[in-house]
Each structure stands twice: as C-alpha cells, then as structure tokens.
Design a protein around this motif. Structure first.
Motif, PDB file in Angstrom:
ATOM      1  N   HIS A 253       0.888  -1.169   0.000  1.00 39.63           N
ATOM      2  CA  HIS A 253       0.000   0.000   0.000  1.00 39.63           C
ATOM      3  C   HIS A 253       0.921   1.214   0.000  1.00 39.63           C
ATOM      4  CE1 HIS A 253      -3.409  -2.518   0.894  1.00 39.63           C
ATOM      5  NE2 HIS A 253      -4.215  -1.479   1.084  1.00 39.63           N
ATOM      6  N   ALA A 254       1.012   1.887  -1.124  1.00 40.77           N
ATOM      7  CA  ALA A 254       2.064   2.883  -1.305  1.00 40.77           C
ATOM      8  C   ALA A 254       1.506   4.260  -1.651  1.00 40.77           C
ATOM      9  CB  ALA A 254       2.997   2.427  -2.436  1.00 40.77           C
ATOM     10  N   ASP A 255       2.064   5.282  -1.028  1.00 44.36           N
ATOM     11  CA  ASP A 255       1.769   6.676  -1.392  1.00 44.36           C
ATOM     12  C   ASP A 255       0.267   6.934  -1.492  1.00 44.36           C
ATOM     13  OD1 ASP A 255       4.570   7.197  -1.640  1.00 44.36           O
ATOM     14  OD2 ASP A 255       4.539   6.266  -3.622  1.00 44.36           O
ATOM     15  N   GLU A 256      -0.472   6.478  -0.472  1.00 47.48           N
ATOM     16  CA  GLU A 256      -1.923   6.667  -0.506  1.00 47.48           C
ATOM     17  C   GLU A 256      -2.314   8.069  -0.039  1.00 47.48           C
ATOM     18  OE1 GLU A 256      -4.242   3.737   1.642  1.00 47.48           O
ATOM     19  OE2 GLU A 256      -6.070   4.905   1.488  1.00 47.48           O
ATOM     20  N   ILE A 257      -1.775   8.480   1.104  1.00 48.97           N
ATOM     21  CA  ILE A 257      -2.234   9.750   1.679  1.00 48.97           C
ATOM     22  C   ILE A 257      -1.152  10.828   1.577  1.00 48.97           C
ATOM     23  CG2 ILE A 257      -3.082  10.842   3.815  1.00 48.97           C
ATOM     24  CD1 ILE A 257      -4.340   7.887   4.294  1.00 48.97           C
ATOM     25  N   GLU A 258       0.086  10.437   1.905  1.00 48.31           N
ATOM     26  CA  GLU A 258       1.193  11.388   1.732  1.00 48.31           C
ATOM     27  C   GLU A 258       2.296  10.725   0.916  1.00 48.31           C
ATOM     28  OE1 GLU A 258       2.428  13.998   4.720  1.00 48.31           O
ATOM     29  OE2 GLU A 258       0.780  13.463   6.076  1.00 48.31           O
ATOM     30  N   PRO A 259       3.014  11.509   0.096  1.00 47.86           N
ATOM     31  CA  PRO A 259       4.117  10.904  -0.671  1.00 47.86           C
ATOM     32  C   PRO A 259       5.164  10.365   0.312  1.00 47.86           C
ATOM     33  CG  PRO A 259       3.738  13.221  -1.297  1.00 47.86           C
ATOM     34  CD  PRO A 259       2.901  12.950  -0.102  1.00 47.86           C
ATOM     35  N   TYR A 260       5.575   9.125   0.112  1.00 48.74           N
ATOM     36  CA  TYR A 260       6.456   8.494   1.109  1.00 48.74           C
ATOM     37  C   TYR A 260       7.451   7.551   0.431  1.00 48.74           C
ATOM     38  CZ  TYR A 260       6.908   7.317   6.151  1.00 48.74           C
ATOM     39  OH  TYR A 260       7.322   7.183   7.456  1.00 48.74           O
ATOM     40  N   LYS A 261       7.649   7.728  -0.864  1.00 51.78           N
ATOM     41  CA  LYS A 261       8.561   6.906  -1.658  1.00 51.78           C
ATOM     42  C   LYS A 261       8.164   5.421  -1.642  1.00 51.78           C
ATOM     43  CE  LYS A 261      12.649   9.906  -1.651  1.00 51.78           C
ATOM     44  NZ  LYS A 261      12.092  10.720  -2.708  1.00 51.78           N
ATOM     45  N   GLY A 262       6.861   5.182  -1.567  1.00 47.81           N
ATOM     46  CA  GLY A 262       6.351   3.811  -1.578  1.00 47.81           C
ATOM     47  C   GLY A 262       6.475   3.171  -2.951  1.00 47.81           C
ATOM     48  N   ALA A 263       6.247   3.961  -4.009  1.00 46.59           N
ATOM     49  CA  ALA A 263       6.372   3.428  -5.370  1.00 46.59           C
ATOM     50  C   ALA A 263       7.824   3.017  -5.625  1.00 46.59           C
ATOM     51  CB  ALA A 263       5.925   4.476  -6.389  1.00 46.59           C
ATOM     52  N   GLU A 264       8.745   3.863  -5.159  1.00 47.09           N
ATOM     53  CA  GLU A 264      10.174   3.570  -5.323  1.00 47.09           C
ATOM     54  C   GLU A 264      10.524   2.262  -4.612  1.00 47.09           C
ATOM     55  OE1 GLU A 264       8.788   6.470  -4.694  1.00 47.09           O
ATOM     56  OE2 GLU A 264      10.008   8.178  -5.364  1.00 47.09           O
ATOM     57  N   LEU A 265       9.982   2.126  -3.399  1.00 46.17           N
ATOM     58  CA  LEU A 265      10.261   0.921  -2.610  1.00 46.17           C
ATOM     59  C   LEU A 265       9.714  -0.327  -3.301  1.00 46.17           C
ATOM     60  CD1 LEU A 265      11.213  -0.530  -0.042  1.00 46.17           C
ATOM     61  CD2 LEU A 265       9.025   0.087   1.031  1.00 46.17           C
ATOM     62  N   ALA A 266       8.515  -0.210  -3.878  1.00 47.02           N
ATOM     63  CA  ALA A 266       7.907  -1.355  -4.564  1.00 47.02           C
ATOM     64  C   ALA A 266       8.835  -1.853  -5.670  1.00 47.02           C
ATOM     65  CB  ALA A 266       6.549  -0.964  -5.137  1.00 47.02           C
ATOM     66  N   ALA A 267       9.357  -0.909  -6.440  1.00 47.65           N
ATOM     67  CA  ALA A 267      10.260  -1.287  -7.539  1.00 47.65           C
ATOM     68  C   ALA A 267      11.526  -1.927  -6.978  1.00 47.65           C
ATOM     69  CB  ALA A 267      10.593  -0.059  -8.377  1.00 47.65           C
ATOM     70  N   GLU A 268      12.022  -1.347  -5.909  1.00 49.80           N
ATOM     71  CA  GLU A 268      13.290  -1.816  -5.326  1.00 49.80           C
ATOM     72  C   GLU A 268      13.190  -3.235  -4.761  1.00 49.80           C
ATOM     73  OE1 GLU A 268      15.647   0.274  -1.906  1.00 49.80           O
ATOM     74  OE2 GLU A 268      15.036   1.706  -3.467  1.00 49.80           O
ATOM     75  N   VAL A 269      12.098  -3.539  -4.059  1.00 44.22           N
ATOM     76  CA  VAL A 269      11.993  -4.887  -3.468  1.00 44.22           C
ATOM     77  C   VAL A 269      11.440  -5.907  -4.470  1.00 44.22           C
ATOM     78  CG1 VAL A 269      11.701  -4.079  -1.084  1.00 44.22           C
ATOM     79  CG2 VAL A 269       9.684  -4.617  -2.438  1.00 44.22           C
ATOM     80  N   GLY A 270      11.126  -5.451  -5.682  1.00 45.29           N
ATOM     81  CA  GLY A 270      10.582  -6.393  -6.677  1.00 45.29           C
ATOM     82  C   GLY A 270       9.161  -6.814  -6.347  1.00 45.29           C
ATOM     83  N   ALA A 271       8.376  -5.879  -5.799  1.00 44.14           N
ATOM     84  CA  ALA A 271       6.967  -6.191  -5.510  1.00 44.14           C
ATOM     85  C   ALA A 271       6.244  -6.477  -6.820  1.00 44.14           C
ATOM     86  CB  ALA A 271       6.311  -5.020  -4.790  1.00 44.14           C
ATOM     87  N   ILE A 272       5.269  -7.375  -6.770  1.00 45.11           N
ATOM     88  CA  ILE A 272       4.470  -7.651  -7.979  1.00 45.11           C
ATOM     89  C   ILE A 272       3.610  -6.432  -8.304  1.00 45.11           C
ATOM     90  CG2 ILE A 272       2.519  -8.776  -6.751  1.00 45.11           C
ATOM     91  CD1 ILE A 272       2.505 -10.839  -9.102  1.00 45.11           C
ATOM     92  N   SER A 273       3.204  -5.705  -7.259  1.00 48.59           N
ATOM     93  CA  SER A 273       2.353  -4.538  -7.466  1.00 48.59           C
ATOM     94  C   SER A 273       2.542  -3.524  -6.350  1.00 48.59           C
ATOM     95  CB  SER A 273       0.880  -4.956  -7.500  1.00 48.59           C
ATOM     96  OG  SER A 273       0.546  -5.646  -6.313  1.00 48.59           O
ATOM     97  N   ALA A 274       2.310  -2.254  -6.713  1.00 43.48           N
ATOM     98  CA  ALA A 274       2.191  -1.190  -5.717  1.00 43.48           C
ATOM     99  C   ALA A 274       0.775  -0.684  -5.855  1.00 43.48           C
ATOM    100  CB  ALA A 274       3.194  -0.080  -5.995  1.00 43.48           C
ATOM    101  N   GLU A 275       0.106  -0.443  -4.727  1.00 44.87           N
ATOM    102  CA  GLU A 275      -1.329  -0.227  -4.770  1.00 44.87           C
ATOM    103  C   GLU A 275      -1.680   1.125  -4.146  1.00 44.87           C
ATOM    104  OE1 GLU A 275      -3.035  -4.072  -3.803  1.00 44.87           O
ATOM    105  OE2 GLU A 275      -1.471  -4.937  -5.069  1.00 44.87           O
ATOM    106  N   HIS A 276      -2.710   1.737  -4.636  1.00 38.95           N
ATOM    107  CA  HIS A 276      -3.166   3.093  -4.286  1.00 38.95           C
ATOM    108  C   HIS A 276      -2.435   4.133  -5.136  1.00 38.95           C
ATOM    109  CE1 HIS A 276      -6.080   2.405  -1.132  1.00 38.95           C
ATOM    110  NE2 HIS A 276      -5.272   1.494  -0.610  1.00 38.95           N
ATOM    111  N   LEU A 277      -1.237   4.591  -4.670  1.00 35.95           N
ATOM    112  CA  LEU A 277      -0.381   5.490  -5.468  1.00 35.95           C
ATOM    113  C   LEU A 277      -1.045   6.831  -5.786  1.00 35.95           C
ATOM    114  CD1 LEU A 277       0.860   2.759  -7.987  1.00 35.95           C
ATOM    115  CD2 LEU A 277       2.176   3.697  -6.076  1.00 35.95           C
ATOM    116  N   LEU A 278      -1.945   7.299  -4.944  1.00 34.65           N
ATOM    117  CA  LEU A 278      -2.640   8.565  -5.202  1.00 34.65           C
ATOM    118  C   LEU A 278      -1.657   9.713  -5.366  1.00 34.65           C
ATOM    119  CD1 LEU A 278      -4.978   6.756  -4.135  1.00 34.65           C
ATOM    120  CD2 LEU A 278      -5.901   8.766  -3.013  1.00 34.65           C
TER     121      LEU A 278
END
Ligand code: NIG
Ligand code: FE
Length: 428
Positions: A253-278
């Motif tokens: 669950h990445a970058d839903e309410i505040e930008p927090y570099k969740g999308a970057e983390l998803a790519a880095e750990v090889g997540a299958i998906s990053a979700e929300h991303l508002l």
C-alpha cells in the motif's frame, strides 16, 4: 458440462500474442470479435471464434453443448478484483458521517477509529459470523461479474485474529464459487498497545506471524501499509523482504495519503504490485515502469475519501502496467461494484473504455500472479465468462452506475442467470 455461447454482438477476448501484463497501447488492444462464440467444456475454454469455425473444428462438442444465446449482448472474461480487504467485522458509516462533517481519515484513525475500530469488531466476531458476512459479500461481487477476488487480512493485528481472517478466506475459497486469493497484511496498522514500540510490532510480524502464515500456507502475498504515521519505508522493506524469504510475494500500500517513496520501494523490493499510489512521485512512477511493477489503482478510495485521484493516465503513458480494483473495505471504499470503479477510472483518471477493461481483467489477473490462467478468453484458460446486457462494450461505462451483468459462468458452470444468483452456497 459443455457450454456454447453464441451470437454475441461482441466477444471481448483480450487475447494477445504478448505474455505478461499489458502496457501502453497494448492496454487498448482488447481484441473484439463481432458475432462471436465461446465453447467451454468442464472448467476450460475450448475455443473462441465465429460459430462456423467452432462447428468445423469441434462438431461433436458443439452438438452436445448447452447453448446460451447472447444475441444483442457482450461477452467478456470474468472480472478480477485484485485488491480488497474482504474479511472484516462490522461497518463504519458513522465515520463516514464524521468525514462529511470535516474530520479526516487519519485523524479518525489516530483517535482509535478507522482500522482500529474494525480491528476491534473483527476480533469480537466469531469465525462463523465472519464467514457468513463475507459469503454474502462474495454473492454481491459475483452478481457484479467478479469471478476472482483478492482478500487481505489486517484487521486482526494479533495472530489469533489474522489467522481467523485468513482461514475464513481459505474456507470461502473452498465453498464459494468465486476464487478467493489471500494476502497477509499483518502490518496494516500498529496496534494501539504497541504505540511508541512500532519496531517491536514489526518484529512480531516478521518473527512470529509471517513464518506461521508460510507454514500453514494461508497466503500467497504479503502486503504492508507504508504510510506516514503507520509503517516507514524501512520497516515496510524489512517486512516485505522477510516475507519474500518465506516465499510470499510482496505487495505494498504505497503513497496513498502522503508521498512516502512507496512506489520507489515497490520497484526496489521487486513487488508484484504497488497499490493506491494517489500521490506517487514522478520518480516512483519511472522506477515502477522500469521494474515492471503493476500499479493497482483504486479510484473508489479517492472518491470516497475525497482525495486526489492517482495519475492513471500518466502511469500508462510512462509504461506502467495498470490494474484497477475496488479496495473494498469498511472505511475508505465500502463498495462491491467493480463496474462503478471502472467508471471512476474513466471519469477521474483519464483512462479509456478499453484500458479499464484490460485493467480489470488480464492486468488484474497478473497482479495476482494468475495471468496464465484467467483474465482473457483463450483456449486452455479457466472458463470464467460473463455476459453483459449491453449492445457493445462502450455502453458499459456510458450507461453508468448500473450493473449490466446478465450471466456469470464460473469454472464452466452457470452461477448467475438473468442477474439472479443460482446457487445458495450458505453452509451452516
Ligand atoms: O486500502 N490504507 C489502508 N487500508 C485500507 C483502508 C482500511 C480501512 O479504513 O479500514 C485502504 O484504503
Ligand atoms: Fe487497501
């Protein structure tokens, strides 16, 4: 059982020579067959094509088949809802009213409501009551054309209740027609009694819960709410890496309410998906495109929280494979209508009619690691097929806010006919 659907105005096959989630202009290539037919036997699709071709290739099967006339209608793969918080106790309509009166989602959560309120209700609710409540929800999903649903835990935040949620999902996978795919989300919030000791709770998730989830085979995926005031990117990374080592595929669950570099983390750990991303950053979107991370976008949440919508248009143009889903949960998206969410994606994220079909079928299937099995109408795939009461696929979003599902065939069996659920799966 052999079923032949024939005379459909349009069969949306989503067939492609490409493997893997669809990106960019591939997301518009939904492969429409006019006046098409679909032949199924057992739980598999045998062939999709013009009736004359099916008759020539499979004369015996066509003769023996139960025929469904889809004249004037659209046929497509069953919808895949790849992000839900399906199993939970209670409802939170009073918080909705508080938000309409000016409170914010995070304020309510920090005051002990939100996820904490649902956690209390889920802890109190018996297995049987949770099972029956969730069964009724699955019936509604099915009537809206959804044939596969993801289910996240995360309203237990203690092992006993997390296990109960996952076991309810597992039991429903066995008893309900819908396929239920489980995700462990023990790190959905920091329990109230761990306030100020967040890292200790992270350790509980890593050393106590995750190994049990893996050992009991209760989930395929491991998710975390990476958000300011919930879990930091560092804590999220530890949890996702620990799950990976146990064979659980990361989601976030990445970058839903505040930008927090969740999308970057998803790519880095090889997540299958990053979700929300508002509020995902440009850089995060770039990194996801490079890594092939699927963006699971949930416009119902932006709608219901009155938050900015994710930049779906930009993500597709930058090459990120996009899926969309309801995020069904009692706080930020209490809807079981994926067709309504598809409409929001068109109206508020700049996605086209074709892209939303790809995003709720084949790309959503890939977000659940099932792209080889479901999400398109092709020989050999699972016979999950829906028939919609519209003359062409463009009417699906044009006649908005309605459920057009006429027939649902799940695993080769008719389970919804004329909009009515045929089976009553309730087992006491
Ligand atoms: O995906 N963001 C975290 N979890 C859910 C909301 C859960 C709740 O409010 O109960 C979401 O929006
Ligand atoms: Fe969610």
């Amino acid at each position: 059982m052999t079923i032949l659907i024939k005379n459909a105005n349009e069969v949306i096959t989503l067939k492609s020579a490409e493997q893997g989630p669809r990106t960019k202009e591939q997301m518009r290539e939904i492969a429409v067959l006019e006046n098409g037919s679909v032949l199924m036997e057992g739980n598999s699709i045998i062939a999709v094509g013009p009736i004359a071709q099916l008759e020539a290739d499979f004369p015996k099967l066509v003769k023996a088949a139960e025929v469904i006339d889809a004249s004037g209608k659209v046929v497509m793969p069953g919808l895949v809802d790849c992000h839900t918080h399906l199993v939970h106790g209670g409802t939170r309509e009073q918080e909705f009213n508080m938000r309409l009166n000016g409170a914010t989602y995070m304020e309510i959560m920090n005051a002990g409501g939100g996820i904490h309120a649902t956690t209390n209700r889920t802890r109190e609710t018996s297995f049987g009551d949770l099972y029956r409540k969730t069964m009724n929800h699955l019936d509604v999903f099915l009537k809206h054309g959804v044939t596969t649903v993801e289910a996240k835990s995360g309203y237990g935040l203690d092992w006993e209740t997390e296990k109960k949620q996952l076991e309810v999902a597992k039991e429903l996978q066995a008893t309900h027609d819908i396929d239920v795919v489980s995700t462990f989300m023990g790190a959905h919030a920091v329990p109230r009694d761990y306030k100020g000791r967040e890292d200790e709770f992270v350790d509980v998730v890593i050393h106590d819960m995750l190994p049990k989830v893996a050992e009991l085979k209760l989930a395929e995926f491991n998710d975390v709410f990476c958000e300011k005031g919930v879990f930091t990117p560092e804590q999220s990374q530890r949890i996702l890496e620990a799950g990976k080592a146990l064979g659980l595929t990361p989601k976030i669950h990445a970058d839903e309410i505040e930008p927090y570099k969740g999308a970057e983390l998803a790519a880095e750990v090889g997540a299958i998906s990053a979700e929300h991303l508002l509020v995902a950053s440009d850089e995060g979107i770039q990194k996801m495109a490079e890594a092939g991370t699927i963006a699971v976008l949930l416009p119902g949440t932006a709608f219901f929280l009155r938050a900015p919508f994710a930049r779906g248009r930009l993500m597709i143009d930058e090459g990120v494979p996009v899926a969309i889903s309801t995020d069904f949960n009692p706080g930020s998206s209490p809807t079981m209508s994926l067709p309504f969410i598809m409409n929001l994606a068109c109206m508020h994220m700049g996605m086209t009619l074709e892209e939303v079909l790809t995003a709720t079928t084949i790309n959503a299937a890939y977000a659940l690691n099932r792209g080889h099995q479901i999400g398109s109408l092709e020989a050999g795939k699972q016979a999950d097929v829906i028939i919609l009461d519209v003359a062409n696929y463009k009417q699906l979003q044009y006649f908005y806010g309605m459920n057009h599902t006429n027939t649902v065939i799940k695993n080769g069996r008719v389970v919804v006919q004329d909009g009515i659920l045929l089976t009553n799966q309730l087992v006491n």
